[in-house]
Design a protein around this motif. Structure first.
Motif, PDB file in Angstrom:
ATOM      1  N   ALA A   1      38.319  29.327  47.121  1.00 32.31           N
ATOM      2  CA  ALA A   1      39.055  28.101  47.436  1.00 32.31           C
ATOM      3  C   ALA A   1      40.366  28.036  46.662  1.00 32.31           C
ATOM      4  O   ALA A   1      41.412  27.633  47.210  1.00 32.31           O
ATOM      5  N   ARG A   2      40.348  28.461  45.394  1.00 34.19           N
ATOM      6  CA  ARG A   2      41.591  28.443  44.602  1.00 34.19           C
ATOM      7  C   ARG A   2      42.552  29.524  45.066  1.00 34.19           C
ATOM      8  O   ARG A   2      43.777  29.350  45.006  1.00 34.19           O
ATOM      9  N   PHE A   3      42.021  30.632  45.534  1.00 35.09           N
ATOM     10  CA  PHE A   3      42.870  31.680  46.088  1.00 35.09           C
ATOM     11  C   PHE A   3      43.582  31.152  47.336  1.00 35.09           C
ATOM     12  O   PHE A   3      44.782  31.414  47.550  1.00 35.09           O
ATOM     13  N   GLU A   4      42.852  30.392  48.144  1.00 32.60           N
ATOM     14  CA  GLU A   4      43.447  29.807  49.351  1.00 32.60           C
ATOM     15  C   GLU A   4      44.541  28.801  48.989  1.00 32.60           C
ATOM     16  O   GLU A   4      45.581  28.716  49.652  1.00 32.60           O
ATOM     17  N   GLN A   5      44.307  28.027  47.919  1.00 34.20           N
ATOM     18  CA  GLN A   5      45.334  27.077  47.477  1.00 34.20           C
ATOM     19  C   GLN A   5      46.610  27.812  47.072  1.00 34.20           C
ATOM     20  O   GLN A   5      47.721  27.394  47.412  1.00 34.20           O
ATOM     21  N   ALA A   6      46.433  28.909  46.338  1.00 34.90           N
ATOM     22  CA  ALA A   6      47.597  29.695  45.929  1.00 34.90           C
ATOM     23  C   ALA A   6      48.280  30.313  47.133  1.00 34.90           C
ATOM     24  O   ALA A   6      49.527  30.386  47.196  1.00 34.90           O
ATOM     25  N   ASN A   7      47.494  30.738  48.102  1.00 33.76           N
ATOM     26  CA  ASN A   7      48.073  31.334  49.307  1.00 33.76           C
ATOM     27  C   ASN A   7      48.881  30.308  50.090  1.00 33.76           C
ATOM     28  O   ASN A   7      49.935  30.628  50.664  1.00 33.76           O
ATOM     29  N   LYS A   8      48.419  29.076  50.102  1.00 35.12           N
ATOM     30  CA  LYS A   8      49.167  28.012  50.793  1.00 35.12           C
ATOM     31  C   LYS A   8      50.523  27.792  50.131  1.00 35.12           C
ATOM     32  O   LYS A   8      51.529  27.560  50.810  1.00 35.12           O
ATOM     33  N   MET A   9      50.568  27.841  48.789  1.00 37.35           N
ATOM     34  CA  MET A   9      51.856  27.716  48.091  1.00 37.35           C
ATOM     35  C   MET A   9      52.787  28.845  48.500  1.00 37.35           C
ATOM     36  O   MET A   9      53.990  28.651  48.718  1.00 37.35           O
TER      37      MET A   9
ATOM     38  N   MET B   1      30.254  30.355  42.108  1.00 36.16           N
ATOM     39  CA  MET B   1      31.492  30.624  41.398  1.00 36.16           C
ATOM     40  C   MET B   1      32.498  31.326  42.310  1.00 36.16           C
ATOM     41  O   MET B   1      33.690  30.984  42.342  1.00 36.16           O
ATOM     42  N   LEU B   2      32.041  32.304  43.074  1.00 35.91           N
ATOM     43  CA  LEU B   2      32.944  33.051  43.948  1.00 35.91           C
ATOM     44  C   LEU B   2      33.477  32.172  45.074  1.00 35.91           C
ATOM     45  O   LEU B   2      34.621  32.350  45.518  1.00 35.91           O
ATOM     46  N   SER B   3      32.693  31.215  45.517  1.00 34.52           N
ATOM     47  CA  SER B   3      33.181  30.278  46.533  1.00 34.52           C
ATOM     48  C   SER B   3      34.304  29.413  45.975  1.00 34.52           C
ATOM     49  O   SER B   3      35.319  29.165  46.650  1.00 34.52           O
ATOM     50  N   ARG B   4      34.142  28.960  44.736  1.00 35.24           N
ATOM     51  CA  ARG B   4      35.214  28.166  44.110  1.00 35.24           C
ATOM     52  C   ARG B   4      36.464  29.021  43.891  1.00 35.24           C
ATOM     53  O   ARG B   4      37.594  28.545  44.060  1.00 35.24           O
ATOM     54  N   TYR B   5      36.253  30.273  43.519  1.00 36.03           N
ATOM     55  CA  TYR B   5      37.389  31.186  43.329  1.00 36.03           C
ATOM     56  C   TYR B   5      38.144  31.379  44.639  1.00 36.03           C
ATOM     57  O   TYR B   5      39.381  31.355  44.679  1.00 36.03           O
TER      58      TYR B   5
ATOM     59  N   GLN C   1      30.967  39.105  34.419  1.00 35.94           N
ATOM     60  CA  GLN C   1      30.527  40.216  35.257  1.00 35.94           C
ATOM     61  C   GLN C   1      30.660  39.920  36.751  1.00 35.94           C
ATOM     62  O   GLN C   1      31.356  40.628  37.463  1.00 35.94           O
ATOM     63  N   GLY C   2      29.967  38.885  37.222  1.00 34.04           N
ATOM     64  CA  GLY C   2      29.892  38.653  38.657  1.00 34.04           C
ATOM     65  C   GLY C   2      31.237  38.566  39.337  1.00 34.04           C
ATOM     66  O   GLY C   2      31.519  39.306  40.284  1.00 34.04           O
ATOM     67  N   MET C   3      32.095  37.651  38.882  1.00 36.53           N
ATOM     68  CA  MET C   3      33.382  37.469  39.539  1.00 36.53           C
ATOM     69  C   MET C   3      34.289  38.679  39.340  1.00 36.53           C
ATOM     70  O   MET C   3      34.998  39.102  40.255  1.00 36.53           O
ATOM     71  N   ARG C   4      34.264  39.249  38.131  1.00 33.75           N
ATOM     72  CA  ARG C   4      35.126  40.403  37.860  1.00 33.75           C
ATOM     73  C   ARG C   4      34.773  41.578  38.755  1.00 33.75           C
ATOM     74  O   ARG C   4      35.643  42.215  39.351  1.00 33.75           O
TER      75      ARG C   4
END
Length: 379
Positions: A327-335, A321-325, A258-261
């Motif tokens: 961070a992973r979004f930023e990693q993908a953006n860097k790629m 959880m959203l903070s970790r998400y 629920q929360g992240m979605r």
């Protein structure tokens, strides 16, 4: 020659119209039989959803369709749509009351969208149901004194306070239940306030459901579980799929379910509004999968903003959880910014390995959803 061809086409269309009319007559007969089935189930206390019966019937019809050269997928699509309509119709016949000596069912917040669903289901099952809203607290003590079941269906941010302040003098035999989407803290509040039976429920559906058939309700045992087995069985008769969970494990899972979605849908909608594209053009240009994604985002914004704020902000786990998400979004953006195509493919394959066989399962499930989205397309 062209005139003859048109005449032949018209004749074939006339024959199709006749067959279509026959199909409507057969469907009317089937729905009439379904109504009779609903009455028998109501009297006998049989759940309106019988998964084994449904699976066996579909398998048999698929085999018959394959033999007839029609195709199993086609007949299953038709039958599933018919069964959904059947479940919707069966709900109007009422349900067997499993606890006729219960006393009052009191639903706090029963005029709300979710609470009203349970009010309706209890009344269809023959229980005496009373609703308590903000302006009804003068009458509440008398209702509570005669209650065999109290259901709390109020916003998450006031649930614990309401329980602690108002539900400390319920009858010892009364079952106390909450319907919030978090479970650990509300259940702790109920266990502290009330010394009798306590049960936590989380209905995994929105206020627009027409029938309880196949709807998931997660339940968390609190205290004296033998005293509320009738309630679990009653919800099963309504057609609900009941899933037991530990309150802590439930809340951890809900950060993703629920929360992240909801939060990612909110951000995507916010981004669309800021970019201000032509929505009609987006729909015209969209593939079925994008149309479905857009529909799910738009669906969020057609509902109560306070409800979704409560769901997202209620849990500290959501924020982590959203903070970790992010961070992973930023990693993908860097790629992406680095043009790291090989890194993207490597990461993609790692995630694919994690999903394993579920990837193929989800591919099949989504294919059916996409066909339905394509069939219903009007723009």
């Amino acid at each position: 020659m062209a005139e003859l061809s048109c005449d032949a086409l018209d004749q074939l269309r006339d024959k199709i119209d006749v067959v279509d009319s026959q199909l409507i007559d057969l469907l009317a007969q089937r729905l009439s039989l379904v109504a009779e089935v609903g009455e028998v189930k109501s009297t006998a206390g049989v759940p309106i959803y019988a998964p084994d019966r449904e699976a066996a019937m579909l398998a048999k019809r698929r085999a018959e369709a394959d033999t007839a050269g029609i195709g199993g997928d086609l007949i299953e699509d038709i039958l599933r749509r018919l069964m959904r309509e059947s479940y919707h119709r069966e709900k109007d016949t009422g349900f067997k009351c499993l606890k006729p000596d219960l006393g009052r069912v009191v639903v706090i917040g029963g005029a709300g969208k979710l609470g009203s669903i349970f009010v309706r289901m209890f009344r269809l099952s023959g229980y005496q149901v009373d609703i308590v809203e903000q302006n009804d607290w003068a009458d509440a003590p008398q209702l509570f004194a005669e209650a065999g079941l109290v259901v709390v269906s109020v916003p998450i941010n006031i649930t614990e306070q309401l329980i602690a302040q108002s539900l400390t003098h319920l009858p010892a035999h009364c079952v106390l239940v909450d319907l919030t989407s978090t479970k650990q803290q509300p259940m702790n509040a109920m266990l502290t306030a009330h010394q009798g039976p306590v049960l936590g429920l989380h209905p995994m559906f929105g206020p627009d459901v027409v029938s309880m058939a196949k709807q998931v309700i997660i339940y968390c045992d609190g205290r004296d579980n033998q005293d509320y087995q009738w309630l679990l069985q009653q919800m099963a008769i309504w057609g609900a799929k009941l899933i037991a969970a530990d309150p802590s494990e439930h809340d951890k899972a809900m950060t993703l379910v629920q929360g992240m979605r909801h939060f990612t849908s909110f951000v995507y909608g916010q981004h669309l509004a800021a970019e201000n594209p032509n929505l009609e053009q987006l729909l015209e240009f969209s593939s079925p999968i994008y149309r479905l994604e857009l529909a799910m985002v738009g669906r969020l914004f057609a509902q109560d903003s306070a409800l979704y704020a409560d769901i997202i902000f209620a849990s500290p786990e959501n924020r982590a959880m959203l903070s970790r998400y992010l961070a992973r979004f930023e990693q993908a953006n860097k790629m992406l910014l680095a043009g790291d195509r090989a890194g993207f493919i490597s990461s993609f394959e790692q995630v694919s390995d994690w999903f394993g066989d579920y990837s193929e399962q989800f591919l099949l499930e989504s294919r059916n959803l996409l066909m339905q989205a394509s069939d219903s397309r009007t723009v």
